[in-house]
Design an enzyme around this catalytic site. Structure first.
Site, mmCIF file in Angstrom:
data_model
loop_
_atom_site.group_PDB
_atom_site.id
_atom_site.type_symbol
_atom_site.label_atom_id
_atom_site.label_comp_id
_atom_site.label_asym_id
_atom_site.label_seq_id
_atom_site.Cartn_x
_atom_site.Cartn_y
_atom_site.Cartn_z
ATOM 1 N N LYS A 12 0.853 -1.204 0.000
ATOM 2 C CA LYS A 12 0.000 0.000 0.000
ATOM 3 C C LYS A 12 0.886 1.251 0.000
ATOM 4 C CE LYS A 12 -3.300 -2.682 2.589
ATOM 5 N NZ LYS A 12 -4.601 -2.715 3.205
ATOM 6 N N HIS A 99 -8.480 -3.236 -6.037
ATOM 7 C CA HIS A 99 -8.359 -3.357 -4.580
ATOM 8 C C HIS A 99 -9.499 -2.576 -3.930
ATOM 9 C CE1 HIS A 99 -6.853 -3.001 -0.499
ATOM 10 N NE2 HIS A 99 -6.090 -4.044 -0.772
ATOM 11 N N GLU A 101 -9.618 -0.650 -1.508
ATOM 12 C CA GLU A 101 -9.309 0.752 -1.175
ATOM 13 C C GLU A 101 -9.456 1.635 -2.413
ATOM 14 O OE1 GLU A 101 -5.563 -0.131 0.667
ATOM 15 O OE2 GLU A 101 -6.636 -1.157 2.274
ATOM 16 N N GLU A 171 -11.033 -10.698 -1.255
ATOM 17 C CA GLU A 171 -10.691 -9.921 -0.066
ATOM 18 C C GLU A 171 -11.961 -9.320 0.540
ATOM 19 O OE1 GLU A 171 -6.320 -8.679 -0.161
ATOM 20 O OE2 GLU A 171 -7.448 -7.083 -1.122
ATOM 21 N N GLY A 177 -7.225 -5.139 6.920
ATOM 22 C CA GLY A 177 -6.614 -4.199 7.860
ATOM 23 C C GLY A 177 -7.354 -4.088 9.182
ATOM 24 N N SER A 216 -6.278 -9.612 6.624
ATOM 25 C CA SER A 216 -5.679 -9.909 7.928
ATOM 26 C C SER A 216 -5.016 -11.284 8.002
ATOM 27 C CB SER A 216 -6.722 -9.740 9.049
ATOM 28 O OG SER A 216 -7.192 -8.396 9.069
HETATM 29 C C1 PEP Z 1 -4.728 -5.960 1.476
HETATM 30 O O1 PEP Z 1 -4.448 -4.780 1.535
HETATM 31 O O2 PEP Z 1 -4.875 -6.474 0.366
HETATM 32 C C2 PEP Z 1 -4.868 -6.723 2.726
HETATM 33 C C3 PEP Z 1 -5.336 -7.927 2.667
HETATM 34 O O3 PEP Z 1 -4.494 -6.068 3.878
HETATM 35 P P1 PEP Z 1 -4.318 -6.751 5.348
HETATM 36 O O4 PEP Z 1 -3.544 -8.024 5.154
HETATM 37 O O5 PEP Z 1 -3.554 -5.722 6.121
HETATM 38 O O6 PEP Z 1 -5.683 -7.003 5.871
#
Ligand code: PEP
Length: 255
Positions: A12, A99, A101, A171, A177, A216
């Site tokens: 990121k 993603h 985000e 995801e 996160g 996570s």
């Molecule tokens: C990600 O940003 O793709 C992600 C899975 O983040 P995290 O592992 O921190 O949850």
């Protein structure tokens, strides 16, 4: 072609130039390739680090480099953006698209993500396509339908040949996160469904597509997730920023 096992690290917007170089150097020095086995590793640093990281990894063929995003046009008046052609020009191997985000903060939708994928595939970059439902969508039991719609909107224009260069990352937004990880049953159910949808789009080629779980993933939960037959690896955010944690996650992949 066999389905690849993959652990990808998404940094990121983290790490200065020097910190990023130091992290990659540490990984190269410390990774025990016997423990890595046939797991493919991908590192997705911020774009200013793409070129130096690619250069550092020139003699580490098991570690690929991905950008975290690209624009769908090849060049032009798009201040602040980088194109797939530019990513290719520094010898990076892949790009992450969609993603959560980017979807949330930059209002990207699957129609746009599909254009980005086309731009990346045209430049012979691998694509890591991210999908996943919000907490609200899971709470209301719409998660399966939401992810299926994302996949069909973004991927339906691509061919079975393109599928060789597409990696899917599931995801769940509520797990990114947050420290809250999907259970193996939740992730496994979704991965199995994703493969069914991919089969309906790409036919037999879907059997060779890697589907990664992200949200996570940490050294203490990776092995359990990776043991599921439809979870082919992970997309790792926070835990990819520390070499020891990232290495333990890589070693957690079943041999
Ligand atoms: C990600 O940003 O793709 C992600 C899975 O983040 P995290 O592992 O921190 O949850």
């Amino acid at each position: 072609m066999v389905r690849k096992k993959i652990v990808a690290g998404n940094w990121k917007m983290n790490k200065s130039y020097d910190e990023g170089i130091a992290l990659v150097e540490q990984l190269v020095d410390e990774l025990d390739m016997d423990k890595v086995g046939d797991t493919h590793i991908i590192i997705a640093p911020p774009s200013v680090l793409l070129q130096p990281v690619t250069e550092l990894l020139m003699f580490s063929p098991g570690i690929a480099v991905a950008a975290q995003n690209c624009h769908h046009e090849e060049s032009g008046a798009f201040t602040g953006e980088i194109s797939a052609a530019m990513i290719k020009s520094v010898d990076a191997d892949a790009v992450i698209v969609g993603h959560s985000e980017r979807r949330e903060y930059f209002k990207e939708d699957d129609a746009l993500i599909s254009k980005k994928m086309k731009a990346a595939l045209d430049k012979e970059l691998m694509v890591i396509y991210c999908c996943g439902e919000s907490f609200e969508e899971r709470k209301t039991a719409n998660h399966i339908a939401v992810v299926e719609k994302q996949l069909r909107t973004a991927l339906s224009d691509f061919s079975a040949k393109d599928a060789d260069n597409i990696i899917v990352a599931y995801e769940p937004v509520w797990a990114i996160g947050t420290g809250e990880v999907a259970t193996v049953a939740q992730a496994g159910e979704m991965h199995t469904h994703i493969r069914t949808v991919l089969s309906s789009i790409f036919g037999d080629a879907a059997q060779n597509m890697s589907i990664l779980y992200g949200g996570s993933v940490k050294p203490d939960n990776a092995a359990e997730l990776f043991a599921h037959p439809d979870i082919d690896g992970g997309l790792i955010g926070g835990a990819s920023l520390k070499s020891a944690d990232f290495m333990s996650i890589i070693y957690a992949m079943p041999k």
